[in-house]
Design an enzyme around this catalytic site. Structure first.
Site, PDB file in Angstrom:
ATOM      1  N   GLU A  95      -7.424  20.045   9.859  1.00 29.52           N
ATOM      2  CA  GLU A  95      -7.095  19.028   8.853  1.00 29.52           C
ATOM      3  C   GLU A  95      -5.601  18.965   8.559  1.00 29.52           C
ATOM      4  O   GLU A  95      -5.057  17.877   8.335  1.00 29.52           O
ATOM      5  CB  GLU A  95      -7.873  19.326   7.562  1.00 29.52           C
ATOM      6  CG  GLU A  95      -7.732  18.265   6.495  1.00 29.52           C
ATOM      7  CD  GLU A  95      -8.608  18.564   5.286  1.00 29.52           C
ATOM      8  OE1 GLU A  95      -8.273  18.089   4.196  1.00 29.52           O
ATOM      9  OE2 GLU A  95      -9.615  19.285   5.437  1.00 29.52           O
ATOM     10  N   ASP A  96      -4.915  20.108   8.571  1.00 32.70           N
ATOM     11  CA  ASP A  96      -3.538  20.169   8.078  1.00 32.70           C
ATOM     12  C   ASP A  96      -2.481  20.430   9.139  1.00 32.70           C
ATOM     13  O   ASP A  96      -1.288  20.439   8.835  1.00 32.70           O
ATOM     14  CB  ASP A  96      -3.425  21.246   6.993  1.00 32.70           C
ATOM     15  CG  ASP A  96      -4.255  20.914   5.761  1.00 32.70           C
ATOM     16  OD1 ASP A  96      -4.584  19.728   5.580  1.00 32.70           O
ATOM     17  OD2 ASP A  96      -4.577  21.839   5.004  1.00 32.70           O
TER      18      ASP A  96
END
Length: 636
Positions: A95-96
């Protein structure tokens, strides 16, 4: 084997804390996993450390602090397996950062990749109105594969709540609200009492900091005030049990601010009037050859021979566990200050179960019925596309404590507090719920809308002619009952028009329709004054209507009867409706004055022909002088 060698800049205190936490995880996992698995866990740490090296949390700390903390919760507090610990290290990588799920799959396997993918927030569907709701659905859908995904997400949320102080008040309120609504009840349903309690209290702390601090201080003062009496009670109980050869340890557990606040608001009382601000745990080790129930009741017997028992205070959660698997034996005893003490008599196994819930069930390979039902429920919820229905399903499924009631043959049925006989019927079988007519609760005849209490024995009487109505929705508490009732009502034949509230025509009457709006057609009897008036004013809006009877739809009517009183008069009137025409009477009022009887009846019919048949039959009953009748408004 890789070893952690701090870089030059890693002499920093924060870096040392990160490395120390990672080493603690490796140490914990070494006690229950192979050297090969521990090495995989080390590799996952280095992978995540490298991926997040340029990132910072809102607090300004290195981002890697968060996945390491989540992995520590998974490894130490929840005692989960190697792959879940690895997924905890990697849960924010996709996600990051620029790392992909395929890279994780290639390096750590399909199982880890699945877990990481489940907890990775997906891009919002353009048709979805709430990213939060979509995230909830995504999380719940994962339980069909393995409950570990839920446990990983709960661990993630727990650390976020523990570090919420660095965020703005608005962000704190958003995350606290999600936690209150979704994550804390989810932890409770999974049997993770400690996680549930901590999430609730952290949410309360950030949602209402002043109220939290006030109750926390009151609890501290109350603990100081009662400490002497409680210690005396515990020491006497300990000596009494040890003298009988029962090996126990005793804990005093003080309730948390959220629990107190909830009790105050539920009962409308102040802090001083909240009972049982603490409870006493008597925890025993197994006695060889004795079952836990035997040991628990033996301890209960010894204690009640010395301390006075509060009548009706026993709760046996050993034979009837809560729906989340909780077991214990509860009783209230009088201390030397004349105050009731709440005691929980539990084995070491029960205590571990209350901490680890469904995790223990997985370890022991038990086919836990409560977890199986939970999985079915979540899959059903996750299929909803309607956001309102989905959130309402969550609320009714997660937001309550449980009661256990029984069928006549002794089968235990778990329902939420406040559930009614309607909920019970649908829990047994959807068809029984759909045709429920009455209930017998502990042998006594009762409405299907009656609220149930713990321990009730419930029997449902059904009739193929009985079907749900909209009032059932107000009484139903369980998600299953509400869903089934809503589904039935939605699938019922829709008229496609509204009846005039003045003439209330019945199927078979001569009728006419008026198009009021594109979506509204108003149905009148042709001799209705309003219809005549509208025909002269809005003749272009007239539409021909074929208003035919439908066996599934009834319309309320009313009759007023004047008759000469005689023996069996009322029986004959009732028989003309119920026996001859098989219709149900909704209300009946009768009064006799000087041998003249005035009777008012309300019942429902399928058509005007059926109504006329009933009226004609009543008019022919001996002694009946006059029958006046009218149609009543009904819901369309």
């Amino acid at each position: 084997m890789n070893t952690i060698q701090p870089e030059c800049q890693s002499s920093d205190i924060v870096r040392k804390q990160i490395l120390d936490s990672a080493e603690e995880i490796f140490s914990v996992m070494q006690q229950r996993e192979s050297p090969e698995n521990v090495q995989r866990i080390r590799d996952a740490f280095f992978f995540a450390d490298e991926a997040h090296k340029l990132q910072r949390r809102k607090s300004g700390e290195p981002y890697i602090i968060h996945p390491v903390a989540v992995a520590l919760i998974v490894a130490k507090e929840l005692e989960l397996d190697t792959n879940t610990v690895i997924a905890a290290f990697l849960h924010d990588v996709v996600e990051d950062t620029d790392r992909t799920i395929d890279q994780i799959r290639e390096r750590f396997g399909d199982d880890v990749a699945y877990l990481v993918d489940v907890v990775t927030k997906k891009k919002k569907d353009p048709g979805a109105s709430s990213k939060q709701v979509e995230n909830f659905k995504q999380i719940l859908e994962s339980v069909d594969y393995d409950v570990r995904a839920l446990l990983l997400k709960l661990s993630d949320r727990l650390h976020n709540m523990r570090t919420l102080s660095s965020l703005t008040p608005a962000k704190q309120m958003k995350i606290a609200g999600e936690t209150d609504f979704f994550y804390a009840p989810l932890a409770n349903r999974l049997g993770l009492y400690y996680v549930k309690s901590e999430l609730e209290n952290l949410s309360f702390r950030y949602r209402s900091p002043k109220e939290f601090a006030r109750i926390e201080r009151q609890l501290e003062l109350d603990a100081e005030r009662t400490r002497g009496t409680v210690e005396l009670f515990c020491s006497e109980a300990l000596e009494l049990l040890k003298a009988k050869g029962i090996n126990v340890r005793i804990e005093v557990r003080y309730r948390k601010p959220y629990s107190i606040w909830k009790a105050m608001n539920k009962s409308g009382i102040d802090f001083r009037h909240v009972d049982f601000k603490h409870y006493i745990r008597i925890i025993y080790t197994p006695c060889q050859g004795w079952s836990e129930k035997v040991v628990s009741t033996y301890i209960y017997s010894l204690l009640t021979s010395h301390f006075k028992e509060r009548p009706g205070s026993v709760s046996n959660y050993i034979d009837s566990p809560k729906d989340n698997g909780y077991q214990s034996f509860h009783v209230k005893l009088l201390n030397h200050s004349g105050v009731w003490e709440e005691l929980h008599i539990s084995s070491e196994r029960m205590i571990r179960h209350s901490r680890l819930g469904c995790i223990v069930e997985r370890e022991e390979g038990g086919a836990s019925l409560w977890l199986d039902r939970f999985r079915v429920l979540l899959k059903d919820l996750a299929r909803y596309s309607n956001e309102v229905d989905f959130m309402e399903g969550l609320r009714s499924s997660f937001y309550s404590e449980d009661i256990v009631v029984f069928t006549p043959d002794g089968k235990a049925v778990t329902l939420p507090t406040g559930a009614t006989a309607i909920d019970f019927a649908y829990e047994i079988h959807s068809e029984l719920g759909e045709h429920a007519k009455f209930a017998r609760i502990n042998g006594n005849l009762a409405s299907v809308k009656s609220e149930l209490r713990r321990g009730d024995c419930v029997e449902i009487g059904s009739d193929p002619g009985c079907i749900p109505d909209s009032s059932w929705l107000e009484c139903a508490k369980t998600y299953k009952a509400k869903r089934c009732i809503n589904s039935f009502l939605k699938n019922c034949h829709k008229l496609g028009f509204e009846r005039c509230p003045i003439c209330n025509p019945l199927p078979g009457d001569e009728v006419i329709g008026f198009r009021i709006t594109p979506n509204k057609l108003l149905l009148h009897s042709r001799n209705c004054y309003e219809a005549i008036k509208m025909a002269s004013e809005r003749g272009d809006s007239i539409e021909a209507i074929n208003f035919e009877p439908n066996p599934d739809i009834l319309y309320p009517v009313s009759v007023s009867i004047t008759a000469i009183d005689r023996y069996h008069y009322l029986r004959d009137v009732i028989d003309s409706i119920t026996e001859r025409h098989h219709l149900s009477i909704d209300t009946l009022n009768t009064e006799t004055v000087d041998n003249i009887v005035h009777t008012n009846l309300k019942f429902s019919v399928h058509s005007t022909n059926e109504f006329q048949e009933v009226v004609s039959h009543i008019a022919g009953i001996e002694g009946v002088d006059e029958v006046q009748y009218s149609q009543l408004p009904s819901e369309n």
